[in-house]
Scaffold this motif. Sequence first.
Motif, PDB file in Angstrom:
ATOM      1  N   UNK A  51      18.737  74.835  26.673  1.00  0.00           N
ATOM      2  CA  UNK A  51      20.049  74.372  27.138  1.00  0.00           C
ATOM      3  C   UNK A  51      19.883  73.212  28.118  1.00  0.00           C
ATOM      4  N   UNK A  52      18.896  73.294  28.981  1.00  0.00           N
ATOM      5  CA  UNK A  52      18.643  72.209  29.930  1.00  0.00           C
ATOM      6  C   UNK A  52      18.230  70.940  29.197  1.00  0.00           C
ATOM      7  N   UNK A  53      17.438  71.074  28.133  1.00  0.00           N
ATOM      8  CA  UNK A  53      17.003  69.906  27.360  1.00  0.00           C
ATOM      9  C   UNK A  53      18.172  69.243  26.656  1.00  0.00           C
ATOM     10  N   UNK A  54      19.162  70.043  26.268  1.00  0.00           N
ATOM     11  CA  UNK A  54      20.316  69.515  25.533  1.00  0.00           C
ATOM     12  C   UNK A  54      21.395  68.960  26.455  1.00  0.00           C
ATOM     13  N   UNK A  55      21.224  69.103  27.754  1.00  0.00           N
ATOM     14  CA  UNK A  55      22.260  68.711  28.708  1.00  0.00           C
ATOM     15  C   UNK A  55      22.228  67.215  29.000  1.00  0.00           C
ATOM     16  N   UNK A  56      22.234  66.425  27.969  1.00  0.00           N
ATOM     17  CA  UNK A  56      22.279  64.968  28.108  1.00  0.00           C
ATOM     18  C   UNK A  56      23.711  64.494  27.909  1.00  0.00           C
ATOM     19  N   UNK A  57      23.989  63.316  28.350  1.00  0.00           N
ATOM     20  CA  UNK A  57      25.250  62.652  28.044  1.00  0.00           C
ATOM     21  C   UNK A  57      24.884  61.276  27.512  1.00  0.00           C
ATOM     22  N   UNK A  79      24.772  72.105  11.900  1.00  0.00           N
ATOM     23  CA  UNK A  79      23.884  73.219  12.244  1.00  0.00           C
ATOM     24  C   UNK A  79      23.133  72.916  13.554  1.00  0.00           C
ATOM     25  N   UNK A  80      22.672  71.670  13.698  1.00  0.00           N
ATOM     26  CA  UNK A  80      22.017  71.256  14.939  1.00  0.00           C
ATOM     27  C   UNK A  80      22.991  71.371  16.105  1.00  0.00           C
ATOM     28  N   UNK A  81      24.222  70.934  15.912  1.00  0.00           N
ATOM     29  CA  UNK A  81      25.233  71.023  16.963  1.00  0.00           C
ATOM     30  C   UNK A  81      25.495  72.475  17.347  1.00  0.00           C
ATOM     31  N   UNK A  82      25.565  73.364  16.370  1.00  0.00           N
ATOM     32  CA  UNK A  82      25.779  74.790  16.645  1.00  0.00           C
ATOM     33  C   UNK A  82      24.589  75.377  17.398  1.00  0.00           C
ATOM     34  N   UNK A  83      23.374  74.974  17.008  1.00  0.00           N
ATOM     35  CA  UNK A  83      22.178  75.455  17.707  1.00  0.00           C
ATOM     36  C   UNK A  83      22.183  74.999  19.163  1.00  0.00           C
ATOM     37  N   UNK A 115      25.211  58.452  23.932  1.00  0.00           N
ATOM     38  CA  UNK A 115      25.690  58.127  22.588  1.00  0.00           C
ATOM     39  C   UNK A 115      24.530  58.379  21.628  1.00  0.00           C
ATOM     40  N   UNK A 116      24.858  58.786  20.411  1.00  0.00           N
ATOM     41  CA  UNK A 116      23.856  59.222  19.454  1.00  0.00           C
ATOM     42  C   UNK A 116      24.179  58.669  18.072  1.00  0.00           C
ATOM     43  N   UNK A 117      23.147  58.217  17.376  1.00  0.00           N
ATOM     44  CA  UNK A 117      23.337  57.840  15.972  1.00  0.00           C
ATOM     45  C   UNK A 117      22.174  58.389  15.159  1.00  0.00           C
ATOM     46  N   UNK A 118      22.459  58.719  13.926  1.00  0.00           N
ATOM     47  CA  UNK A 118      21.450  59.221  13.007  1.00  0.00           C
ATOM     48  C   UNK A 118      21.606  58.455  11.692  1.00  0.00           C
ATOM     49  N   UNK A 119      20.732  57.505  11.487  1.00  0.00           N
ATOM     50  CA  UNK A 119      20.776  56.648  10.287  1.00  0.00           C
ATOM     51  C   UNK A 119      20.004  57.328   9.180  1.00  0.00           C
ATOM     52  N   UNK A 121      28.436  61.661  20.025  1.00  0.00           N
ATOM     53  CA  UNK A 121      28.047  61.739  21.428  1.00  0.00           C
ATOM     54  C   UNK A 121      27.397  63.084  21.683  1.00  0.00           C
ATOM     55  N   UNK A 122      26.243  63.054  22.318  1.00  0.00           N
ATOM     56  CA  UNK A 122      25.559  64.257  22.776  1.00  0.00           C
ATOM     57  C   UNK A 122      25.990  64.453  24.220  1.00  0.00           C
ATOM     58  N   UNK A 123      26.728  65.530  24.486  1.00  0.00           N
ATOM     59  CA  UNK A 123      27.247  65.759  25.828  1.00  0.00           C
ATOM     60  C   UNK A 123      27.396  67.257  26.080  1.00  0.00           C
ATOM     61  N   UNK A 124      26.960  67.665  27.247  1.00  0.00           N
ATOM     62  CA  UNK A 124      27.110  69.069  27.625  1.00  0.00           C
ATOM     63  C   UNK A 124      26.472  70.040  26.653  1.00  0.00           C
ATOM     64  N   UNK A 125      25.397  69.626  26.010  1.00  0.00           N
ATOM     65  CA  UNK A 125      24.730  70.504  25.060  1.00  0.00           C
ATOM     66  C   UNK A 125      25.421  70.593  23.713  1.00  0.00           C
TER      67      UNK A 125
END
Length: 115
Positions: free
Chosen positions: A26-32, A13-17, A34-38, A49-53
């Motif tokens: 969109x600008x805030x999400x424009x990171x590249x 759902x977060x990815x879809x948002x 690596x991502x982990x959620x423990x 990976x968080x990339x291109x929003x």
Amino acid sequence: MATIEECRAALDRLAANLAAADGDLKAAAALDRSLSCRITDLDITFVGRLTGGRIEDVTTVPGAPADKAQIRLTTKGDDLVAMVGGELNFARAWGSGRVKVQANLRDVLRLRSLL
């Protein structure tokens, strides 16, 4: 306690948002990064990976991952579901220790606007 499936659905759902975001979000999400959620109460970690929003290539690993991601979130499953669902404010959860974020300060500030 949230299940692995509920946590995965929250991340989806977060990815879809993120993918549907526009303007400042969109600008805030424009990171590249690596991502982990423990998820501590389930003893699992979602890595991707968080990339291109978008959040891409998400996999689940037991326990803590061997490699440290550039952005690392640590929380309980119920708190992840509540944050993504809008029932728990990210800043309050972070301030109270319900969610821990390990990233550089600029990334933390961007993440705050995404959750």
